[in-house]
Design an enzyme around this catalytic site. Sequence first.
Site, mmCIF file in Angstrom:
data_model
loop_
_atom_site.group_PDB
_atom_site.id
_atom_site.type_symbol
_atom_site.label_atom_id
_atom_site.label_comp_id
_atom_site.label_asym_id
_atom_site.label_seq_id
_atom_site.Cartn_x
_atom_site.Cartn_y
_atom_site.Cartn_z
ATOM 1 C CD GLN A 25 -16.137 -1.698 -7.941
ATOM 2 O OE1 GLN A 25 -15.869 -2.879 -7.778
ATOM 3 N NE2 GLN A 25 -16.517 -1.220 -9.096
ATOM 4 N NE ARG B 225 -0.371 -0.304 -6.171
ATOM 5 C CZ ARG B 225 0.738 -1.072 -6.180
ATOM 6 N NH1 ARG B 225 0.974 -1.933 -5.238
ATOM 7 N NH2 ARG B 225 1.637 -0.945 -7.136
ATOM 8 C CG HIS C 293 -13.599 -1.757 -2.448
ATOM 9 N ND1 HIS C 293 -13.497 -2.212 -3.730
ATOM 10 C CD2 HIS C 293 -14.716 -2.357 -1.935
ATOM 11 C CE1 HIS C 293 -14.481 -3.057 -3.999
ATOM 12 N NE2 HIS C 293 -15.246 -3.153 -2.933
ATOM 13 C CE1 TYR D 223 -4.049 -1.718 -0.457
ATOM 14 C CE2 TYR D 223 -3.068 -3.259 1.092
ATOM 15 C CZ TYR D 223 -4.038 -2.956 0.149
ATOM 16 O OH TYR D 223 -4.989 -3.892 -0.198
ATOM 17 C CB THR E 124 -16.104 -1.709 -12.412
ATOM 18 O OG1 THR E 124 -16.156 -2.892 -11.586
ATOM 19 C CG2 THR E 124 -17.523 -1.292 -12.786
ATOM 20 C CG ASP F 191 -8.015 6.748 -7.593
ATOM 21 O OD1 ASP F 191 -8.937 7.588 -7.510
ATOM 22 O OD2 ASP F 191 -7.968 5.888 -8.494
HETATM 23 P P1 OAD Z 1 -10.799 -4.664 -12.500
HETATM 24 O O1 OAD Z 1 -9.329 -4.646 -12.731
HETATM 25 O O2 OAD Z 1 -11.437 -5.935 -12.104
HETATM 26 O O3 OAD Z 1 -11.518 -4.178 -13.828
HETATM 27 C C1 OAD Z 1 -11.065 -3.056 -14.523
HETATM 28 C C2 OAD Z 1 -12.029 -2.742 -15.659
HETATM 29 O O4 OAD Z 1 -11.562 -1.556 -16.273
HETATM 30 C C3 OAD Z 1 -12.088 -3.839 -16.752
HETATM 31 O O5 OAD Z 1 -13.441 -4.073 -17.097
HETATM 32 C C4 OAD Z 1 -11.334 -3.182 -17.920
HETATM 33 O O6 OAD Z 1 -11.837 -3.585 -19.199
HETATM 34 C C5 OAD Z 1 -11.614 -1.714 -17.662
HETATM 35 N N1 OAD Z 1 -10.657 -0.773 -18.256
HETATM 36 C C6 OAD Z 1 -9.346 -0.915 -18.531
HETATM 37 N N2 OAD Z 1 -8.832 0.210 -19.057
HETATM 38 C C7 OAD Z 1 -9.861 1.097 -19.126
HETATM 39 C C8 OAD Z 1 -9.982 2.445 -19.572
HETATM 40 N N3 OAD Z 1 -8.958 3.141 -20.059
HETATM 41 N N4 OAD Z 1 -11.198 3.034 -19.480
HETATM 42 C C9 OAD Z 1 -12.269 2.362 -18.977
HETATM 43 N N5 OAD Z 1 -12.204 1.101 -18.543
HETATM 44 C C10 OAD Z 1 -11.028 0.474 -18.616
HETATM 45 O O7 OAD Z 1 -11.101 -3.489 -11.466
HETATM 46 P P2 OAD Z 1 -12.397 -3.232 -10.571
HETATM 47 O O8 OAD Z 1 -13.619 -3.738 -11.249
HETATM 48 O O9 OAD Z 1 -12.357 -1.827 -10.139
HETATM 49 O O10 OAD Z 1 -10.741 -4.169 -4.482
HETATM 50 O O11 OAD Z 1 -12.056 -4.168 -9.329
HETATM 51 C C11 OAD Z 1 -12.919 -4.171 -8.235
HETATM 52 C C12 OAD Z 1 -12.137 -4.386 -6.969
HETATM 53 O O12 OAD Z 1 -11.285 -5.517 -7.092
HETATM 54 C C13 OAD Z 1 -11.185 -3.264 -6.621
HETATM 55 O O13 OAD Z 1 -11.811 -2.216 -5.961
HETATM 56 C C14 OAD Z 1 -10.164 -3.938 -5.761
HETATM 57 C C15 OAD Z 1 -9.978 -5.179 -6.565
HETATM 58 O O14 OAD Z 1 -9.485 -6.284 -5.932
HETATM 59 C C16 OAD Z 1 -9.958 -4.294 -3.392
HETATM 60 O O15 OAD Z 1 -8.740 -4.265 -3.434
HETATM 61 C C17 OAD Z 1 -10.719 -4.482 -2.127
#
Ligand code: OAD
Length: 232
Positions: A88, A58, A106, A55, A173, A91
Site C-alpha cells: 500500500q 513526501r 496506491h 506530495y 498495516t 515509497d
Molecule cells: P496505517 O498508518 O493505517 O497503519 C500503520 C500500521 O503500522 C499500524 O498497524 C501500526 O501498528 C504499524 N506499525 C507502526 N510502526 C511499525 C513498525 N515499526 N513495524 C511494523 N508495523 C508498525 O497505515 P496503512 O495500513 O499502510 O493510503 O494505511 C493504509 C493506507 O491508508 C495508506 O496506503 C494510505 C493511507 O491513507 C493512501 O494515502 C491512499
Amino acid sequence: MLKKKIVVLTGAGVSAESGISTFRDSGGLWDKYDIMDVATPEAWARNMDMVIDFYNQRRKQLHEVEPNAAHYALARLEEKYDVHIITQNVDDLHERAGSTNVLHLHGELKKIRSSVDENLVYELEGWELKKGDTCEKGSQLRPHIVWFGEPVPMIPKAAEITSTADIYLIIGTSLNVYPAAGLVDYVRSGTPIYLIDPGEIHASNISDINFIKEKAGTGTPKLVDELLKQAN
Ligand code: OAD
C-alpha cells in the site's frame, strides 16, 4: 524444484523504521493533515497548491531515507521462494532493498501522471512537481497516487496473486483501508498467514493467524530466517 509462492501485503509500518511516518498511529500523517485536504480528487480541484506541496514534501523525504532490515529481509526471501510483494506504500523502499516483484496498490511517489489521461505516467526527476508542469497533452501533471474516492486499478491483479499464495505475510498495516484490507479474503483456506505488527490489529475476518507482535525491523528478519530454513 518449483518454488513455493509467498505473497506479502505491506503497509506504512514496514517503512516506519526508515523514518517515514505511518498514517494512523498517534502523531501519524493523518494527525497532522486532513485527508480531505490533501488526498482526494476534491482537494486537487479546490487547492492544487496544497496537494502538490504535500506530495512534494513526501517525495523530498523519500530521497533522504533508506530501506530498513524488514525491506532487506523480504528481498532475501527470493533466494528460496517465488515472492510477490503487494504494497500500500507509495515509497520505493522494497525495490531499493532488492525486491524484484512489487505491486503498488496506491501508486508511486516518484511517478507523476497526466490529469486527463491516466495512462500517461512519467518518472519525476528530483522531488519537486510544480504547478504548470504539463503532460504531452498539455494538462497539469498530478501525483501518481490513488486518492480516497478513486478506483484502485491494481486490486484485481492483487486479488489474483493473493489467491495463489502458499504462504501469506501481512506487515505493518492497520487493515483500515479498503479494498486493500479485503485482499486477505482471497487467501485460500489452510494457507499459513503471518502478521507482523507491534500494534493491536483487529482483523476479525482472519481466523488462523500467526500474530508476531513486533516491529517490522526485528520481526521480519526472524520470520524470513525461519521460512528460508523451512525451504531447505
Ligand atoms: P496505517 O498508518 O493505517 O497503519 C500503520 C500500521 O503500522 C499500524 O498497524 C501500526 O501498528 C504499524 N506499525 C507502526 N510502526 C511499525 C513498525 N515499526 N513495524 C511494523 N508495523 C508498525 O497505515 P496503512 O495500513 O499502510 O493510503 O494505511 C493504509 C493506507 O491508508 C495508506 O496506503 C494510505 C493511507 O491513507 C493512501 O494515502 C491512499
